[in-house]
Each structure stands twice: as structure tokens, then as C-alpha cells.
Write a protein that holds these residues in place. Structure first.
Motif, PDB file in Angstrom:
ATOM      1  N   PRO A  47       5.659  11.116  -4.702  1.00  0.00           N
ATOM      2  CA  PRO A  47       4.454  11.948  -4.747  1.00  0.00           C
ATOM      3  C   PRO A  47       4.316  12.816  -3.501  1.00  0.00           C
ATOM      4  O   PRO A  47       3.366  13.588  -3.386  1.00  0.00           O
ATOM      5  CB  PRO A  47       3.325  10.910  -4.823  1.00  0.00           C
ATOM      6  N   SER A  49       6.326  15.202  -2.397  1.00  0.00           N
ATOM      7  CA  SER A  49       7.248  16.327  -2.459  1.00  0.00           C
ATOM      8  C   SER A  49       6.627  17.635  -1.999  1.00  0.00           C
ATOM      9  O   SER A  49       7.351  18.601  -1.733  1.00  0.00           O
ATOM     10  CB  SER A  49       7.776  16.493  -3.887  1.00  0.00           C
ATOM     11  N   ARG A  51       5.398  21.244  -1.776  1.00  0.00           N
ATOM     12  CA  ARG A  51       5.718  22.432  -2.580  1.00  0.00           C
ATOM     13  C   ARG A  51       7.184  22.472  -2.973  1.00  0.00           C
ATOM     14  O   ARG A  51       7.640  23.434  -3.592  1.00  0.00           O
ATOM     15  CB  ARG A  51       5.376  23.704  -1.790  1.00  0.00           C
ATOM     16  N   ASN A  56      12.024  15.167  -5.537  1.00  0.00           N
ATOM     17  CA  ASN A  56      11.815  14.923  -6.971  1.00  0.00           C
ATOM     18  C   ASN A  56      12.905  15.658  -7.748  1.00  0.00           C
ATOM     19  O   ASN A  56      12.645  16.687  -8.385  1.00  0.00           O
ATOM     20  CB  ASN A  56      10.426  15.404  -7.428  1.00  0.00           C
ATOM     21  N   TYR A  79       8.713  11.495 -13.996  1.00  0.00           N
ATOM     22  CA  TYR A  79       8.287  12.680 -13.254  1.00  0.00           C
ATOM     23  C   TYR A  79       6.944  13.197 -13.776  1.00  0.00           C
ATOM     24  O   TYR A  79       6.087  13.645 -13.002  1.00  0.00           O
ATOM     25  CB  TYR A  79       9.338  13.779 -13.358  1.00  0.00           C
ATOM     26  N   LYS A  84       4.219  16.224 -10.670  1.00  0.00           N
ATOM     27  CA  LYS A  84       4.833  17.123  -9.699  1.00  0.00           C
ATOM     28  C   LYS A  84       5.964  17.907 -10.362  1.00  0.00           C
ATOM     29  O   LYS A  84       6.577  17.437 -11.330  1.00  0.00           O
ATOM     30  CB  LYS A  84       5.420  16.323  -8.538  1.00  0.00           C
ATOM     31  N   TRP A  86       9.716  18.953 -10.871  1.00  0.00           N
ATOM     32  CA  TRP A  86      10.936  18.185 -10.639  1.00  0.00           C
ATOM     33  C   TRP A  86      12.141  19.024 -11.049  1.00  0.00           C
ATOM     34  O   TRP A  86      12.022  19.996 -11.793  1.00  0.00           O
ATOM     35  CB  TRP A  86      10.910  16.853 -11.400  1.00  0.00           C
ATOM     36  N   ASP A 164       5.586  16.435   2.297  1.00  0.00           N
ATOM     37  CA  ASP A 164       4.432  15.857   2.952  1.00  0.00           C
ATOM     38  C   ASP A 164       4.788  15.407   4.373  1.00  0.00           C
ATOM     39  O   ASP A 164       5.853  14.834   4.595  1.00  0.00           O
ATOM     40  CB  ASP A 164       3.941  14.647   2.127  1.00  0.00           C
TER      41      ASP A 164
END
Length: 284
Positions: A47, A49, A51, A56, A79, A84, A86, A164
């Protein structure tokens, strides 16, 4: 020989991320990155990832072992649960050809291409260390990471890669493990750039997660850090090192692409990333 380098490029990158996830579990670093098998490949899931799809995405699927459509469905559902974007990094040697149809059925569309490179130490002269003399007050120098360097370099990497900031806690622990090494470009005590080297099995190396601080771009740091990692890999007994860069265009060539070419890397192949966006949540 080129087929060998193709498999080596896929293998070295997967080895690096397998080791990263294994270290994450062993060291109990509080960063949520998971890895799931998908046929001959792996699926990174997180979670965190941001931008980017770097955490992912699927690597190595269909290479060395034909992929099956049923392998994709549970990974796509995982996913989707993350909500998000992927991606699937699809090697040109991936089999069967129907993979692209399976990806389109999951709303994955072909995005930017990536150039895959290899550096063969048996057939390529080792580059000389680069002198950095750019007129800055403290001067620039490239040196290996030390335990006193703190986490600023890891925070630089997460910022440039668009993930992140929590991921920096994981990256910061890697150079203290046997398989990972880090090289830094320093302006006095300030981190101007950084890059990781992974030492894998079968004398394979992988260089990735390299970045230059925006204020220091255009000064030759990427090339200098890459040179240092190549020389380090040779000293550690690597026979082959692989890496990836953006392809760029004739009008706007990618600087990293040109640097690797000038250093003696050879193109292995071009792979395409297929990216699927999360479905919008329905109201109610």
C-alpha cells in the motif's frame, strides 16, 4: 550469449527483490511490502507505492516457464484489494504470446518502455574512477556508505522513486546486510546522490534505486555513482551486472540511458510495462 544475458537480467532483479522482502521479514522492519509467487515470477504488493508501481508490479512472469492465465487472476484480485495502480514488467522472451491479451482483459494497458542493460566484466574494460570537480564550495566526492550516514540517502531515494517515505526505513537497513551495498555522492556532509548494488547468486549483480538530488543534477553524479558500483561489483567477484533505464526518445534522450551506454553497458532488450488502474469505488 544475449539469451543468457536476458535470463540473467530477469534473474538478478528478482533475486534483489526476493532478498529485500526476506530481509524485511527477518529484520522485522515495520514496512508493509509483500511478495507472492506467480508462475516463474514474483508479484510485489504494497500500500506504500505512492504515485509509482515500483512496489506493486510483477517481475519475471513467463520467462523460463510459460505463464498460465489462471495465475494472473488471484494476483489481480490482490492488487484490486489494495486500490493501487499495478504493473506487469513483460519481457520480450515471456511466453506464451497470449499474455498481452490476458493483461488487457484485466484493463492493463501498455505504458512506457524500459531498456534492460548488462555489463559483462569478461568482455568489457572496467571504467576508471570519475573525478568530480564542479566548483562547489565543499567539492563532490563519491564514497561507500558507512553506518554513520543516517537515513537521508534513503529518504532521497523514496522521494525520487515516488514511494511512501516509510519505505526509507527499509532501504536504510539494506547496506548493513551481506548482499547489499550503497554508494553515496557527498557535497561535504550533504547527500547529493545515492545508489544501491545487490550481489546475487551465480556471480550476478544488480544496480538499482539510484537517484540524484534535484539540486545536483547535470553534474555527472549518476555516472560517477554507477562507476563506483561497477568497480565494487568487480571486486566482489561479479561476472555480470544488470540494470534498467528509461528508453527516452531521439528528441529527449534519457540521461541515464546515455550514461550506461558510455560506461560500456550493452542493451539486452526492451521490455514494456503494462499498467492497470484501480477501478473507481461505487457509491453506496
Amino acid at each position: 550469449m544475449m539469451l543468457e544475458h536476458t535470463h540473467a537480467a530477469v534473474s538478478s532483479e528478482m533475486q534483489a527483490y526476493r532478498d529485500l522482502c526476506r530481509h524485511l521479514e527477518q529484520a522485522k522492519v515495520p514496512v508493509d511490502i509483500r511478495m507472492a509467487p506467480i508462475g516463474s515470477g514474483i508479484a510485489l504488493q504494497s500500500p506504500l507505492s505512492g504515485r509509482s508501481v515500483v512496489l506493486n508490479r510483477v517481475l519475471g512472469w513467463g520467462v523460463g516457464q510459460p505463464a498460465r492465465q489462471t495465475e494472473l487472476d488471484p494476483i489481480a484480485r490482490a492488487y484490486a484489494a489494495l486500490g493501487k495502480p499495478w504493473g506487469v514488467e513483460l519481457s520480450p522472451s515471456a511466453e506464451p504470446p497470449e499474455i498481452t491479451n490476458w493483461l488487457r482483459a484485466h484493463r492493463a494497458r501498455r505504458a512506457l518502455a524500459t531498456a534492460i542493460w548488462s555489463y559483462d566484466f569478461d568482455n568489457t574494460p572496467l571504467p576508471s574512477p570519475l573525478r568530480l570537480d564542479n566548483g562547489l564550495d565543499n567539492g563532490l566526492r563519491v564514497r561507500p556508505w558507512t553506518p554513520d550516514d543516517g537515513d537521508d540517502w534513503a529518504e532521497l531515494l523514496t522521494g525520487v522513486f515516488g514511494v511512501d517515505p516509510q519505505v526509507a526505513a527499509l532501504l536504510a537497513t539494506l547496506p548493513d546486510t551481506p548482499a547489499w551495498r550503497c554508494w553515496l555522492a557527498m557535497d561535504g556532509h550533504r547527500i547529493a546522490g545515492a545508489g544501491l548494488l545487490f550481489l546475487g547468486e551465480n556471480r550476478l549483480g544488480w544496480v538499482g534505486w539510484g537517484a540524484t538530488h534535484p539540486e545536483y543534477r547535470g553534474l555527472g553524479l549518476h555516472k560517477a555513482i554507477m562507476t563506483a558500483r561497477l568497480r565494487d561489483a568487480a571486486e566482489q567477484g561479479c561476472r555480470l551486472v544488470t540494470s534498467e533505464t528509461a528508453v527516452g526518445t531521439t528528441a529527449r534522450p534519457d540521461p541515464s540511458y546515455r550514461n550506461l551506454e558510455r560506461l560500456g553497458f550493452r542493451p539486452v532488450h526492451t521490455r514494456h510495462t503494462y499498467i492497470a488502474m484501480p477501478r473507481p469505488r461505487q457509491a453506496g
